[in-house]
Design an enzyme around this catalytic site. Structure first.
Site, PDB file in Angstrom:
ATOM      1  N   HIS A  20      24.137  15.912   4.510  1.00 52.88           N
ATOM      2  CA  HIS A  20      25.072  16.169   3.618  1.00 52.88           C
ATOM      3  C   HIS A  20      24.671  15.782   2.287  1.00 52.88           C
ATOM      4  O   HIS A  20      23.957  14.570   2.137  1.00 52.88           O
ATOM      5  CB  HIS A  20      26.364  15.551   3.626  1.00 52.88           C
ATOM      6  CG  HIS A  20      27.000  15.761   4.908  1.00 52.88           C
ATOM      7  ND1 HIS A  20      26.554  14.944   6.033  1.00 52.88           N
ATOM      8  CD2 HIS A  20      28.278  16.279   5.588  1.00 52.88           C
ATOM      9  CE1 HIS A  20      27.575  15.325   7.124  1.00 52.88           C
ATOM     10  NE2 HIS A  20      28.497  16.191   6.703  1.00 52.88           N
ATOM     11  N   ASP A  78      25.268  12.192   1.507  1.00 55.86           N
ATOM     12  CA  ASP A  78      24.320  10.946   2.265  1.00 55.86           C
ATOM     13  C   ASP A  78      22.899  10.438   1.746  1.00 55.86           C
ATOM     14  O   ASP A  78      22.662   9.652   2.062  1.00 55.86           O
ATOM     15  CB  ASP A  78      23.777  11.669   3.807  1.00 55.86           C
ATOM     16  CG  ASP A  78      24.798  12.383   4.562  1.00 55.86           C
ATOM     17  OD1 ASP A  78      25.992  12.153   4.403  1.00 55.86           O
ATOM     18  OD2 ASP A  78      24.446  13.166   5.353  1.00 55.86           O
TER      19      ASP A  78
HETATM   20  C1  XLS Z   1      32.160  15.623  11.508  1.00 51.04           C
HETATM   21  C2  XLS Z   1      31.418  16.530  11.515  1.00 51.04           C
HETATM   22  C3  XLS Z   1      30.570  16.667  10.421  1.00 51.04           C
HETATM   23  C4  XLS Z   1      29.557  17.813  10.376  1.00 51.04           C
HETATM   24  C5  XLS Z   1      28.868  18.060   9.123  1.00 51.04           C
HETATM   25  O1  XLS Z   1      33.064  15.283  12.589  1.00 51.04           O
HETATM   26  O2  XLS Z   1      30.634  16.372  12.852  1.00 51.04           O
HETATM   27  O3  XLS Z   1      29.533  15.652  10.303  1.00 51.04           O
HETATM   28  O4  XLS Z   1      28.735  17.933  11.372  1.00 51.04           O
HETATM   29  O5  XLS Z   1      29.712  18.123   7.914  1.00 51.04           O
END
Ligand code: XLS
Ligand code: CA
Ligand code: CA
Length: 436
Positions: free
Chosen positions: A100, A103
């Site tokens: 993301h 991150d």
């Molecule tokens: C959260 C989600 C997230 C997605 C990407 O529960 O798994 O991490 O994979 O935004």
């Protein structure tokens, strides 16, 4: 170059009798199974957020993970984290990673500043990707952590928030193009509602569809050709999320004529939160030609949260791999470890051990899935079970020749029906023989 993992060398395949914890026992990247190498089957990806950004806090406790890439200045941390991440990818032998925006770069005081921070890190990623050969499976925009998304992003009641989320996705699409991402993910953590009675459901759905249409247009405009993926989840953080599960998401996409632009990114733990098995979600997607990629993890049925554990459940992984093989693989998708080491597994080495556990579990799942197919275990059960649709009146139904009148005529003549037992306990015991 700094080394963040001085104690660990490149993880190699040593076979199932190896006693070396830092070796693969089953995942042999170059081994060919069913016409492809294991590396090609899985296209493993490491999730940046869980492995490098998260630090073990939970709703009741603070961070337990002190990392050598932590620094006082957030931008310094981000740079060191990037360096550490690529050392990790190379050592674990993952061909892909996922992230993301939030991150990888600190949020700035303004959107411009956030974008500048992002550009700087993306520049570093580009160099590291070139040096290591590691590729980007997908990226995404985090439109759920910042307090501005308290009422949603593309389904917020605030047009200003909607615009902000659009700007963020626009930027992330540019980054996807720049880094050659093979997919782009939308996960709507805050796209849903807390209280139906204060929600304009129709407006929010329409706005969400408009948002996706704008994303499609912009991708076209900049020449980003990666696959768009939507990741369903029923709840958490929002009480009710619109992309509840695979079936709901497919129905939404079809309603708004968006289905040809999207596939699904399915996560095991999201399946269980929706009260489905992972193989159920994959089956629904593949039946509709919409299986895109998977987020590999597992939940804890006693907790009922999205605990994102590393996948070690051989039974569930085997059945998931069977569905993936029946789909002819994952295409441009892959197996992304959207999984985090437990809060009590706070040492650096745990990051390697956890990924090895997940990769070995998938390798075993693949091998068993291939045997199940070769021996036509499920095929012969299903064929036998539906044999009545291969002849006589059943064949008429399938071929569209039957009417209520012809079926009534048949039923009047054949009202003594004899069903056959599924022998479920017997066949499940046989399945155990394949798996264990
Ligand atoms: C959260 C989600 C997230 C997605 C990407 O529960 O798994 O991490 O994979 O935004
Ligand atoms: Ca996920
Ligand atoms: Ca999750």
């Amino acid at each position: 170059m700094t080394t963040y993992f001085p104690n660990v060398n490149k993880i190699e395949f040593e076979g199932k009798d190896s006693k070396n914890p830092f070796a693969f026992k089953h995942y042999n990247p170059k081994e060919v199974i069913a016409g492809k190498t294991m590396e090609e089957h899985f296209r493993f990806a490491v999730a940046y957020w869980h492995t490098f950004t998260a630090k073990g806090s939970d709703p009741f406790g603070a961070d337990t993970m002190i990392r050598p890439w932590d620094a006082k200045d957030p931008m310094d941390s981000a740079k060191k984290r990037a360096e550490a991440a690529f050392e990790f990818f190379a050592k674990i032998g993952a061909p892909y990673y996922c992230f993301h925006d939030a991150d990888v770069r600190p949020e700035g005081a303004t959107l411009q500043e956030s974008n500048q921070n992002f550009d700087e890190i993306v520049g570093m990623f580009k160099g590291y990707m070139k040096d290591t050969g590691v590729k980007l499976l997908w990226n995404t925009a985090n439109a759920f952590t910042n307090p501005r998304f308290v009422h949603g992003a593309a389904t917020s009641n605030s047009a200003a928030v909607y615009a902000y989320a659009a700007a963020q996705v626009k930027k992330s699409l540019e980054v996807a193009k720049e880094l050659g991402a093979e997919n782009y993910v939308f996960w709507g953590g805050r796209e849903g509602y807390e209280w139906l009675q204060n929600t304009d459901y129709k407006l929010e759905m329409d706005n969400l569809a408009r948002f996706y249409n704008m994303a499609i247009d912009y991708a076209k405009e900049i020449g980003f050709t990666g696959q768009f993926l939507i990741e369903p989840k029923p709840k958490e953080p929002t009480k009710h999320q619109y992309d509840f599960d695979a079936a709901t998401t497919i129905a939404f996409l079809k309603t708004y004529d968006l289905d040809k632009h999207f596939k699904l990114n399915l996560e095991a733990n999201h399946a269980t939160l929706a009260m489905h098995t992972f193989d159920h979600e994959i089956r629904v997607a593949r039946t509709n030609g919409m299986l895109g990629s998977i987020d590999a993890n597992q939940g804890d049925l006693l907790l009922g949260w999205d605990t994102d554990e590393f996948p070690t459940d051989l039974y569930a992984v085997t059945l998931a791999m069977y569905e993936i093989m029946e789909n002819g693989g994952l295409g441009s998708g892959g197996v992304n470890f959207d999984a985090k080491v437990r809060r009590s597994s706070f040492e650096l080495d745990d990051l390697f051990l956890a990924h090895i556990a997940g990769m070995d579990t998938f390798a075993r799942g693949l091998k068993t899935a291939v045997r199940l197919k070769e021996e036509r275990f499920f095929d012969s059960i299903v064929e036998k079970r539906y044999a009545s649709f291969g002849e006589g009146i059943g064949k008429d139904i399938v071929e569209g020749k039957a009417t209520f009148a012809s079926l009534e005529a048949y039923a009047l003549e054949n009202s003594e029906i004899k069903n056959a037992s599924d022998r479920l306990e017997f066949v499940k015991a046989q399945l155990n023989e394949f798996i264990y």
